[in-house]
Design a protein around this motif. Structure first.
Motif, mmCIF file in Angstrom:
data_model
loop_
_atom_site.group_PDB
_atom_site.id
_atom_site.type_symbol
_atom_site.label_atom_id
_atom_site.label_comp_id
_atom_site.label_asym_id
_atom_site.label_seq_id
_atom_site.Cartn_x
_atom_site.Cartn_y
_atom_site.Cartn_z
ATOM 1 N N GLY A 113 6.895 27.542 3.247
ATOM 2 C CA GLY A 113 6.096 26.562 3.986
ATOM 3 C C GLY A 113 4.745 27.119 4.364
ATOM 4 O O GLY A 113 3.721 26.438 4.272
ATOM 5 N N PHE A 114 4.724 28.378 4.771
ATOM 6 C CA PHE A 114 3.467 29.032 5.140
ATOM 7 C C PHE A 114 2.572 29.243 3.920
ATOM 8 O O PHE A 114 1.379 28.908 3.954
ATOM 9 C CB PHE A 114 3.771 30.376 5.821
ATOM 10 N N TYR A 117 2.398 25.380 1.665
ATOM 11 C CA TYR A 117 2.076 24.126 2.338
ATOM 12 C C TYR A 117 1.223 24.314 3.583
ATOM 13 O O TYR A 117 0.996 23.373 4.333
ATOM 14 C CB TYR A 117 3.373 23.368 2.686
ATOM 15 N N GLU A 118 0.746 25.552 3.780
ATOM 16 C CA GLU A 118 -0.136 25.880 4.897
ATOM 17 C C GLU A 118 0.442 25.485 6.253
ATOM 18 O O GLU A 118 -0.280 25.109 7.167
ATOM 19 C CB GLU A 118 -1.522 25.254 4.683
ATOM 20 N N GLU A 119 1.784 25.560 6.370
ATOM 21 C CA GLU A 119 2.435 25.317 7.649
ATOM 22 C C GLU A 119 2.263 26.567 8.509
ATOM 23 O O GLU A 119 2.257 27.686 7.999
ATOM 24 C CB GLU A 119 3.923 25.011 7.446
ATOM 25 N N SER A 120 2.100 26.362 9.783
ATOM 26 C CA SER A 120 1.943 27.516 10.663
ATOM 27 C C SER A 120 3.312 28.115 10.985
ATOM 28 O O SER A 120 4.330 27.431 10.943
ATOM 29 C CB SER A 120 1.222 27.112 11.948
ATOM 30 N N SER A 122 5.162 29.916 14.018
ATOM 31 C CA SER A 122 5.029 30.145 15.453
ATOM 32 C C SER A 122 5.783 31.405 15.865
ATOM 33 O O SER A 122 6.595 31.950 15.111
ATOM 34 C CB SER A 122 5.577 28.942 16.227
ATOM 35 N N GLN A 125 9.398 30.789 15.619
ATOM 36 C CA GLN A 125 9.960 30.938 14.283
ATOM 37 C C GLN A 125 10.151 32.410 13.925
ATOM 38 O O GLN A 125 11.152 32.774 13.307
ATOM 39 C CB GLN A 125 9.081 30.240 13.241
#
Length: 141
Positions: A113-114, A117-120, A122, A125
């Motif tokens: 995801g990181f 999909y450029e998900e952060s 946290s 996480q």
């Protein structure tokens, strides 16, 4: 709210049957022969649900919307199914095998995801990944 819950219940219920069936598959049964029957049943059920879920005039139109993902998903599903059969045949317990695989999957998907999909990611996480790692150690120990 029900729209959020029923898919989760479907996944959990189906996964329970999935792991029970996979663990119960006779060891002398050829894995890919059994998967062929599994996919034939799945194909027939999917075809029936597909035809029932769209208007007859739209069947061909819906088929033209299919792209490469359906083909790659087919390959991924064979790998997933065969992996679980071989996992259980290697001696993993039904309680630990699926748990270990799903923890590893969850960690991999956070990274994917990181990266894709450029998900952060946290702090929660990161803490979750650490807890999962400790959990893997405790489950396997």
């Amino acid at each position: 709210m029900w729209n959020m819950i029923w898919p989760l219940l479907l996944i959990v219920g189906s996964n329970c049957f999935y792991n029970i069936c996979t663990k119960s598959m006779p060891e002398r049964t050829n894995t890919f022969g059994a998967l062929t029957v599994t996919y034939l049943v799945g194909a027939v059920l999917s075809a029936v649900l597909f035809v029932v879920s769209v208007k007859p005039a739209e069947v061909l139109n819906e088929i033209t919307r299919i792209n490469w993902t359906s083909f790659v998903l087919g390959v991924a599903i064979v790998g997933l199914e065969a992996g679980y059969v071989f996992l259980y045949r290697a001696g993993w317990k039904v309680s630990n095998g699926a748990l270990t695989a799903n923890i590893c999957l969850a960690i991999a998907l956070v990274v994917i995801g990181f990266l894709l999909y450029e998900e952060s990611i946290s702090i929660k996480q990161v803490a979750g990944i650490i807890v999962c790692g400790i959990g893997l150690f405790l489950v396997k120990g």
